[in-house]
Enzyme design. Sequence first.
Site, PDB file in Angstrom:
ATOM      1  N   TYR A   1     -16.800   5.075  38.650  1.00 41.95           N
ATOM      2  CA  TYR A   1     -15.539   5.130  39.379  1.00 41.95           C
ATOM      3  C   TYR A   1     -14.377   4.608  38.527  1.00 41.95           C
ATOM      4  O   TYR A   1     -13.338   5.267  38.388  1.00 41.95           O
ATOM      5  CB  TYR A   1     -15.601   4.342  40.702  1.00 41.95           C
ATOM      6  CG  TYR A   1     -14.204   4.104  41.204  1.00 41.95           C
ATOM      7  CD1 TYR A   1     -13.479   5.140  41.768  1.00 41.95           C
ATOM      8  CD2 TYR A   1     -13.568   2.878  40.995  1.00 41.95           C
ATOM      9  CE1 TYR A   1     -12.157   4.966  42.137  1.00 41.95           C
ATOM     10  CE2 TYR A   1     -12.248   2.691  41.358  1.00 41.95           C
ATOM     11  CZ  TYR A   1     -11.550   3.741  41.933  1.00 41.95           C
ATOM     12  OH  TYR A   1     -10.233   3.572  42.277  1.00 41.95           O
TER      13      TYR A   1
ATOM     14  N   GLU B   1      -7.732  -2.083  38.483  1.00 43.55           N
ATOM     15  CA  GLU B   1      -8.905  -1.414  39.060  1.00 43.55           C
ATOM     16  C   GLU B   1     -10.089  -2.369  39.179  1.00 43.55           C
ATOM     17  O   GLU B   1     -10.830  -2.338  40.146  1.00 43.55           O
ATOM     18  CB  GLU B   1      -9.293  -0.176  38.233  1.00 43.55           C
ATOM     19  CG  GLU B   1      -8.358   1.002  38.436  1.00 43.55           C
ATOM     20  CD  GLU B   1      -8.356   1.517  39.872  1.00 43.55           C
ATOM     21  OE1 GLU B   1      -9.328   1.303  40.615  1.00 43.55           O
ATOM     22  OE2 GLU B   1      -7.345   2.126  40.257  1.00 43.55           O
TER      23      GLU B   1
ATOM     24  N   ASP C   1     -12.682   6.639  45.448  1.00 49.33           N
ATOM     25  CA  ASP C   1     -12.930   5.274  45.942  1.00 49.33           C
ATOM     26  C   ASP C   1     -13.154   5.350  47.460  1.00 49.33           C
ATOM     27  O   ASP C   1     -13.261   6.450  48.022  1.00 49.33           O
ATOM     28  CB  ASP C   1     -11.780   4.330  45.559  1.00 49.33           C
ATOM     29  CG  ASP C   1     -10.501   4.627  46.337  1.00 49.33           C
ATOM     30  OD1 ASP C   1     -10.465   5.630  47.089  1.00 49.33           O
ATOM     31  OD2 ASP C   1      -9.541   3.844  46.221  1.00 49.33           O
TER      32      ASP C   1
END
Length: 363
Positions: free
Chosen positions: A139, A56, A157
Amino acid sequence: MPARKTLPNPPEKLLSVAPALLAWYGRAARDLPWRVGPAARRKGARPDPYAVWLSEIMLQQTTVATVRPRFEAFLERWPTVEALAAAPVEDVLAEWAGLGYYARARNLHKCARAVALEHGGVFPQTEEGLRALPGIGAYTAAAVAAIAFDAPAVVVDGNVERVVARLFAIGEPLPKARPEIRKAAGSITPRERPGDFAQAMMDLGAAVCTPRAPKCLICPLAGFCAAFKQRAAEAFPVKKAKAEKPTRRGAIFALFNSKGEVLLERREDKGLLGGMLGLPGTAWAEHPGADVFVSAPAQAKWIEAGAIRHTFTHFHLDLDVYFADENRRTECVIGEWLEPEAARLPTVMKKALGRALAARKSG
Ligand code: SF4
């Protein structure tokens, strides 16, 4: 701006979005090195939180295609969060070259140290716990909580943002629309398999609901999609006109010694490319000073090698590249000599050095 407003889906219809998407994911999930796919999950495999977190962070600024081999190299070199925590930060920065801002790599290392030293090598499982770690924003916390731990987090996202804006035909322009998109995403996120749901949304955005020419006719969500009903998929998400990126300018110097090594200096820790090796040069400014040679690393016979352009997130950079060969009168040398092929340099520096090497060879 779309002409018509479509009524939102009734709540009972929204309940069918997740099953339809998860059924599609079962057939079409991308095979990614950090992912435990739906078939493996059915057999009981669980994702490695370290791998999920690492992927990520890498994907924040770079594409899946770029990240794939780099992720594998990182994991081979540092297979656990403890191994990454124990690595010198310079090694982590060098391995990060080409993956975006170095501040992220510094935070990556800080985060690994925090997990290893303060959490016994175990990542926290909640969004709040993850957010308290260095370099983990809202996020990333939601993505890691959902994907690694199946927490019912709402993961939005860029891909998901687009899919949701289209599903609900959200007419508010970005970035103002973000709270509305988030709320709408929350209304379709299921309690069961939220991690697979988040990954399915990402895959749908990457493969079907693409920015241009979305493949609505094969989309598993077409029956729920307000933008599709309007035949206006590409009109969403609505965007405000972009401000032009400014252009900064500067000069950069490649000094070679008799062994063909190039002089490099380590950049200041703070700021863009902080702590990385690079060619010496002027500051980068929209209106640079006229005498660039005051910033040269030595007095030498500097030869123009041409210019390069590199684009960062917030600005374009035009650099005039100069090269010279060291001679007996060369003075004021700073930095370290390295073979050009051996130096792990950020992309902009690689471009500049490549230009200098080509000009030196042809000249
Ligand atoms: Fe995207 Fe089209 Fe699917 Fe709607 S129907 S979610 S616009 S691909």
